[in-house]
Design a protein around this motif. Structure first.
Motif, PDB file in Angstrom:
ATOM      1  N   GLY A  45      15.737 -21.659 -63.149  1.00  0.00           N
ATOM      2  CA  GLY A  45      15.099 -21.331 -61.881  1.00  0.00           C
ATOM      3  C   GLY A  45      15.585 -22.158 -60.714  1.00  0.00           C
ATOM      4  O   GLY A  45      15.212 -21.899 -59.560  1.00  0.00           O
ATOM      5  N   TYR A  46      16.422 -23.148 -60.966  1.00  0.00           N
ATOM      6  CA  TYR A  46      16.916 -24.018 -59.910  1.00  0.00           C
ATOM      7  C   TYR A  46      17.980 -23.299 -59.079  1.00  0.00           C
ATOM      8  O   TYR A  46      18.465 -22.221 -59.419  1.00  0.00           O
ATOM      9  N   ASN A  47      18.372 -23.940 -57.998  1.00  0.00           N
ATOM     10  CA  ASN A  47      19.411 -23.404 -57.123  1.00  0.00           C
ATOM     11  C   ASN A  47      20.714 -23.205 -57.890  1.00  0.00           C
ATOM     12  O   ASN A  47      21.115 -24.062 -58.692  1.00  0.00           O
ATOM     13  N   ILE A  48      21.397 -22.084 -57.620  1.00  0.00           N
ATOM     14  CA  ILE A  48      22.626 -21.765 -58.333  1.00  0.00           C
ATOM     15  C   ILE A  48      23.688 -22.830 -58.100  1.00  0.00           C
ATOM     16  O   ILE A  48      24.526 -23.091 -58.958  1.00  0.00           O
ATOM     17  N   GLY A  49      23.633 -23.479 -56.952  1.00  0.00           N
ATOM     18  CA  GLY A  49      24.602 -24.532 -56.660  1.00  0.00           C
ATOM     19  C   GLY A  49      24.497 -25.691 -57.633  1.00  0.00           C
ATOM     20  O   GLY A  49      25.508 -26.268 -58.039  1.00  0.00           O
ATOM     21  N   ARG A  50      23.273 -26.040 -58.030  1.00  0.00           N
ATOM     22  CA  ARG A  50      23.094 -27.122 -58.995  1.00  0.00           C
ATOM     23  C   ARG A  50      23.625 -26.715 -60.366  1.00  0.00           C
ATOM     24  O   ARG A  50      24.217 -27.536 -61.079  1.00  0.00           O
ATOM     25  N   GLN A  51      23.416 -25.465 -60.737  1.00  0.00           N
ATOM     26  CA  GLN A  51      23.942 -24.996 -62.012  1.00  0.00           C
ATOM     27  C   GLN A  51      25.472 -25.042 -62.015  1.00  0.00           C
ATOM     28  O   GLN A  51      26.091 -25.443 -63.008  1.00  0.00           O
ATOM     29  N   ARG A  52      26.060 -24.623 -60.913  1.00  0.00           N
ATOM     30  CA  ARG A  52      27.524 -24.658 -60.818  1.00  0.00           C
ATOM     31  C   ARG A  52      28.047 -26.086 -60.903  1.00  0.00           C
ATOM     32  O   ARG A  52      29.043 -26.353 -61.583  1.00  0.00           O
ATOM     33  N   PHE A  53      27.375 -26.987 -60.219  1.00  0.00           N
ATOM     34  CA  PHE A  53      27.804 -28.395 -60.235  1.00  0.00           C
ATOM     35  C   PHE A  53      27.767 -28.949 -61.659  1.00  0.00           C
ATOM     36  O   PHE A  53      28.707 -29.611 -62.105  1.00  0.00           O
ATOM     37  N   LEU A  54      26.704 -28.668 -62.386  1.00  0.00           N
ATOM     38  CA  LEU A  54      26.566 -29.171 -63.747  1.00  0.00           C
ATOM     39  C   LEU A  54      27.612 -28.550 -64.663  1.00  0.00           C
ATOM     40  O   LEU A  54      28.199 -29.231 -65.519  1.00  0.00           O
ATOM     41  N   SER A  55      27.873 -27.258 -64.484  1.00  0.00           N
ATOM     42  CA  SER A  55      28.852 -26.578 -65.327  1.00  0.00           C
ATOM     43  C   SER A  55      30.259 -27.096 -65.065  1.00  0.00           C
ATOM     44  O   SER A  55      31.035 -27.342 -66.003  1.00  0.00           O
ATOM     45  N   VAL A  56      30.619 -27.273 -63.792  1.00  0.00           N
ATOM     46  CA  VAL A  56      31.936 -27.806 -63.449  1.00  0.00           C
ATOM     47  C   VAL A  56      32.080 -29.236 -63.965  1.00  0.00           C
ATOM     48  O   VAL A  56      33.123 -29.620 -64.513  1.00  0.00           O
ATOM     49  N   ALA A  57      31.015 -30.054 -63.790  1.00  0.00           N
ATOM     50  CA  ALA A  57      31.061 -31.436 -64.277  1.00  0.00           C
ATOM     51  C   ALA A  57      31.248 -31.482 -65.787  1.00  0.00           C
ATOM     52  O   ALA A  57      32.007 -32.314 -66.314  1.00  0.00           O
ATOM     53  N   SER A  58      30.592 -30.587 -66.501  1.00  0.00           N
ATOM     54  CA  SER A  58      30.722 -30.546 -67.960  1.00  0.00           C
ATOM     55  C   SER A  58      32.143 -30.193 -68.378  1.00  0.00           C
ATOM     56  O   SER A  58      32.714 -30.833 -69.272  1.00  0.00           O
ATOM     57  N   THR A  59      32.726 -29.186 -67.746  1.00  0.00           N
ATOM     58  CA  THR A  59      34.092 -28.787 -68.110  1.00  0.00           C
ATOM     59  C   THR A  59      35.109 -29.863 -67.719  1.00  0.00           C
ATOM     60  O   THR A  59      36.110 -30.056 -68.414  1.00  0.00           O
ATOM     61  N   LEU A  60      34.849 -30.564 -66.620  1.00  0.00           N
ATOM     62  CA  LEU A  60      35.719 -31.684 -66.254  1.00  0.00           C
ATOM     63  C   LEU A  60      35.670 -32.782 -67.318  1.00  0.00           C
ATOM     64  O   LEU A  60      36.701 -33.366 -67.680  1.00  0.00           O
ATOM     65  N   LEU A  61      34.474 -33.064 -67.816  1.00  0.00           N
ATOM     66  CA  LEU A  61      34.346 -34.045 -68.895  1.00  0.00           C
ATOM     67  C   LEU A  61      35.096 -33.585 -70.145  1.00  0.00           C
ATOM     68  O   LEU A  61      35.712 -34.395 -70.849  1.00  0.00           O
TER      69      LEU A  61
END
Length: 525
Positions: free
Chosen positions: A24-40
């Motif tokens: 339910g959070y802002n889509i921008g936060r989901q994108r940030f977390l997903s990009v950060a995960s793939t970067l890791l």
């Protein structure tokens, strides 16, 4: 134990679970977390490649249970390079999807993370049953990703995709049941030593199990006659999903390499994989031929790209069937190239389709195109690489395959099908480029839509990988040569995983199995 080894599985698992909770959070936060995960994942994959370059085998025992009783993860050069390829591909797909494609449906980023967990687990596991488990994880996530955004075409393609993979899962369990009933183990290293010393009376059932596994992995890899689900599924999926699916067929190829060359190939005098290799050779050549015909007859760029995936599968499996160490190294180089470039074409089809006034990526409609020179340049460079013309990695990889296979039996058949399919790909891509960029017609819209710089930059960076791969071809080749050498020394894998374990029946001590051929280096446990 080195706990960094399990990070490629744990990171996407935790990220996916957290993304479900914060839906339910802002889509921008989901994108940030997903990009950060793939970067890791990229960071840990780079570590894995470096670690495998120093130590031939690195082990991780879950719960500190020793094999063959516990679950073990095994990192070597082959699994490390597959982890890095998956991490880079997923990063580009997430970046592309974050430009708006992820809003077409629910839970895109969570599903993508769960699929990455399954893919990475399949590359690392040292147990056949856990290979089945990770297959199911990545398949369940891929079912939902294929349907992401909805639509009749995706629903029909998804139905076929689900049914054939459910059949494959059932056959996988049947094969595992046969193997466990005969050997009492599903640890790959333990299986290898038991099969190598199996009595003659067990060989028919062992070969039956290997043929069942060939069918299962053939479904994942899209081997004839198990490939007809792929063009419809890949062309119906959204662009970032289809690009990520470019690695899915390579999971099937990886499983064949790991199982048929290691588990069934320890006994070099009388290998249990001879029946599989005999069947794999003609089926791979026919798959390659059919893929080339499909490329020429495709009606859209997405469908054409899907058939290029089938062509790549045919080449990889044909080289595997020739059962040569140096040829396997060349095919791994080709695997890296073709995975990147087919992903590029799925994204490029979507990018070009957004700026055509009609027809999206269809060949049958001549439609005006905005930003024609920029998109045409990207298409030209990608087409040259995909057609295996110099100076890109496609030329290097195919030249290496042809040169390495020239002294092997049946090389003329391989040369004919590879060169013939390459000619058909050149013809199809030339037809596409001339229709879209040389004579696109006059624009009817007065306002030119702005260029999506994020999507364009993502595609351009992926194309640059092909050039970088050719510029640094020699060190990559050296790394892959050692990776193939380790695969063709299964005794080293057995000794590294089992150590001094002696089977309770007293028949085999793993430290005595071809110990003169072991080149395991330092094993980190």
């Amino acid at each position: 134990m080195n706990h960094l080894m399990i990070m490629p599985i744990v990171i996407p698992l935790i990220t996916g679970a957290f993304l479900l909770l914060m839906y339910g959070y802002n889509i921008g936060r989901q994108r940030f977390l997903s990009v950060a995960s793939t970067l890791l994942l990229v960071v840990f994959a780079i570590w894995a490649v470096m670690q495998a370059g120093v130590h031939d085998y690195t082990l991780y025992h879950l719960g500190d249970w020793q094999p063959p009783f516990g679950i073990v993860l095994v990192l070597d050069r082959l699994s490390a390079i597959m982890l890095l390829l998956t991490a880079l591909l997923s990063l580009f797909c997430v970046l592309y999807a974050s430009r708006g494609s992820d809003e077409a449906g629910s839970h895109f980023h969570a599903l993508l993370q769960f699929q990455l967990m399954g893919i990475n687990g399949a590359f690392l596991t040292g147990d056949l049953f856990n290979l089945f488990v990770f297959f199911e994880v990545l398949l369940i996530a891929s079912y939902a990703l294929l349907l992401h955004g909805g639509g009749r075409a995706r629903s029909r393609a998804g139905l076929h995709y689900v049914i054939i993979n459910l059949v494959g899962s059932a056959l996988f369990l049947l094969a595992l049941g046969i193997l466990y009933g005969l050997t009492g183990t599903l640890n790959m290293a333990d299986l290898a030593q038991v099969i190598a010393n199996a009595p003659a009376s067990d060989l028919p059932l062992l070969k039956a199990a290997s043929l069942l596994l060939m069918v299962v992995f053939g479904i994942k890899a899209a081997l004839l006659p198990l490939l007809f689900w792929l063009p419809r599924a890949y062309s119906a999926a959204s662009a970032p999903v289809a690009a990520l699916f470019a690695i899915m067929t390579k999971v099937g190829f990886y499983a064949m390499v790991r199982v048929f060359l290691v588990v069934f190939g320890l006994d070099q005098a009388a290998p249990a994989n001879d029946t599989v290799m005999a069947w794999l050779w003609p089926m791979a050549l026919i798959t390659l031929t059919l893929g080339g015909i499909g490329v020429l007859g495709a009606s859209s760029l997405r469908t054409l790209t899907a058939y290029m995936v089938i062509v790549s599968v045919g080449i990889l499996l044909a080289t595997l069937a020739m059962n040569n160490q140096h040829l396997l190294a060349a095919s791994l180089f080709y695997l890296i190239h073709t995975t990147c470039m087919t992903a590029v074409f799925f994204l490029l089809a979507d990018l070009i389709g957004r700026y055509r006034e009609a027809g999206y990526d269809s060949f049958s409609i001549i439609s005006p195109l905005a930003h024609r020179w920029l998109l045409g340049s990207l298409f030209l460079i990608a087409a040259v690489s995909m057609a295996s013309l110099p100076p890109f990695s496609g030329f290097v990889s195919k030249a290496w395959i042809l040169q390495t296979s020239s002294h092997l039996p049946g090389y003329l058949w391989l040369w004919a099908t590879i060169l013939g399919s390459g000619l058909l790909i050149i013809t199809a891509l030339s037809r596409t480029g001339s229709g879209w960029f040389w004579r696109p017609g006059e624009r009817t819209l007065k306002v030119t839509p702005p260029l999506d710089r994020g999507r364009t930059a993502t595609v351009a960076l992926m194309i640059a990988i092909s050039l970088a791969l050719s510029l640094f071809a020699q060190p990559v080749m050296n790394y892959l040569e050692v990776a193939a050498e380790l695969v063709y020394q299964p005794a080293g894998y057995v000794d590294a995983v089992l150590g001094d374990y002696i089977r309770h029946d007293g028949e085999v001590n793993s430290s005595e199995v071809n110990s003169s051929n072991v080149n395991s280096g330092e094993v980190t446990q």
